[in-house]
Motif scaffolding. Structure first.
Motif, mmCIF file in Angstrom:
data_model
loop_
_atom_site.group_PDB
_atom_site.id
_atom_site.type_symbol
_atom_site.label_atom_id
_atom_site.label_comp_id
_atom_site.label_asym_id
_atom_site.label_seq_id
_atom_site.Cartn_x
_atom_site.Cartn_y
_atom_site.Cartn_z
ATOM 1 N N VAL A 154 36.190 6.403 25.217
ATOM 2 C CA VAL A 154 36.454 7.185 24.017
ATOM 3 C C VAL A 154 37.946 7.377 23.820
ATOM 4 C CG1 VAL A 154 34.256 8.410 24.022
ATOM 5 C CG2 VAL A 154 36.161 9.342 25.288
ATOM 6 N N ASN A 155 38.332 7.646 22.577
ATOM 7 C CA ASN A 155 39.730 7.871 22.243
ATOM 8 C C ASN A 155 39.895 9.085 21.331
ATOM 9 O OD1 ASN A 155 41.067 5.785 23.676
ATOM 10 N ND2 ASN A 155 40.248 4.310 22.220
ATOM 11 N N SER A 156 39.115 10.115 21.545
ATOM 12 C CA SER A 156 39.273 11.341 20.770
ATOM 13 C C SER A 156 40.530 12.069 21.246
ATOM 14 C CB SER A 156 38.044 12.238 20.949
ATOM 15 O OG SER A 156 37.960 12.684 22.286
ATOM 16 N N LEU A 157 40.927 13.098 20.527
ATOM 17 C CA LEU A 157 42.117 13.853 20.924
ATOM 18 C C LEU A 157 41.936 14.479 22.301
ATOM 19 C CD1 LEU A 157 43.054 15.568 17.539
ATOM 20 C CD2 LEU A 157 44.159 13.624 18.651
ATOM 21 N N GLU A 158 40.751 14.989 22.558
ATOM 22 C CA GLU A 158 40.469 15.584 23.873
ATOM 23 C C GLU A 158 40.538 14.516 24.962
ATOM 24 O OE1 GLU A 158 39.737 18.422 26.682
ATOM 25 O OE2 GLU A 158 40.133 18.753 24.568
ATOM 26 N N ALA A 159 39.997 13.335 24.690
ATOM 27 C CA ALA A 159 40.017 12.253 25.679
ATOM 28 C C ALA A 159 41.445 11.795 25.958
ATOM 29 C CB ALA A 159 39.170 11.080 25.204
ATOM 30 N N ILE A 160 42.259 11.742 24.925
ATOM 31 C CA ILE A 160 43.659 11.344 25.111
ATOM 32 C C ILE A 160 44.375 12.360 25.995
ATOM 33 C CG2 ILE A 160 45.846 11.038 23.900
ATOM 34 C CD1 ILE A 160 44.177 9.822 21.587
ATOM 35 N N SER A 161 44.086 13.639 25.779
ATOM 36 C CA SER A 161 44.675 14.692 26.608
ATOM 37 C C SER A 161 44.211 14.568 28.057
ATOM 38 C CB SER A 161 44.298 16.060 26.045
ATOM 39 O OG SER A 161 44.659 17.081 26.928
ATOM 40 N N GLU A 162 42.926 14.314 28.251
ATOM 41 C CA GLU A 162 42.402 14.160 29.607
ATOM 42 C C GLU A 162 42.996 12.938 30.295
ATOM 43 O OE1 GLU A 162 38.126 14.459 30.055
ATOM 44 O OE2 GLU A 162 38.041 15.830 28.355
ATOM 45 N N LYS A 163 43.140 11.845 29.551
ATOM 46 C CA LYS A 163 43.727 10.632 30.129
ATOM 47 C C LYS A 163 45.173 10.866 30.533
ATOM 48 C CE LYS A 163 40.809 7.382 27.605
ATOM 49 N NZ LYS A 163 40.770 6.338 26.571
ATOM 50 N N ALA A 164 45.914 11.626 29.718
ATOM 51 C CA ALA A 164 47.307 11.930 30.065
ATOM 52 C C ALA A 164 47.373 12.772 31.338
ATOM 53 C CB ALA A 164 47.983 12.653 28.905
#
Length: 157
Positions: A51-61
């Protein structure tokens, strides 16, 4: 002379530092992709690598930052759980009520096999008895019909 030696030493250090940094970068790159599959997006409830949602991007960072700090897998999981809660883990921890996720499926499977092993012989015995007896409600064959049926069956066998 000293200047040449220090310059040569610096050149050798830079020459070895480049490939070492490249190998370290490749190791963390590979480590990230082996670790990211063990986490879920808490907003989407999907695997974090899909996934590439805003939450997922934050978690990946956050995950990349924890990997860059050189933490092991247990420490990374603890850091992610501290930040996002236990629902960030792809596999729930095996204690408390979550233990049912690990115990219940094998128990149900073994219970089903035991039930099948118990009832299957009874079903087979009941069907054998039903085949050997006359059908309910059917009139018995008279002797002429029984003899003719036996003769016709003998022709086929």
């Amino acid at each position: 002379m000293r200047l040449r030696r220090s310059f040569a030493g610096l050149a050798v250090a830079v020459a070895f530092a480049g490939p070492c940094a490249l190998v370290a970068g490749a190791a963390s790159y590979q480590n990230y992709y082996s670790v990211v599959t063990q986490f879920m997006c808490v907003a989407c409830h999907e695997s974090l690598n899909q996934v590439n949602s805003l939450e997922a991007i934050s978690e990946k960072a956050t995950l990349r930052r924890l990997i860059a700090e050189g933490l092991d897998l247990g420490q990374i999981k603890a850091g992610m759980v501290a930040q996002y809660g236990p629902e960030v883990l792809a596999r729930p921890p095996a204690h408390g009520f979550n233990l049912t996720v690990y115990i219940l499926p094998p128990v149900v499977l073994l219970g089903g096999l035991a039930l099948l092993a118990y009832t299957l012989p009874k079903w087979r015995e009941r069907s054998r008895r039903a085949v050997g007896s006359d059908l309910p409600g059917a009139a018995p064959l008279d002797s002429d019909d029984a003899k003719r049926l036996d003769d016709e069956l003998a022709d086929f066998l």
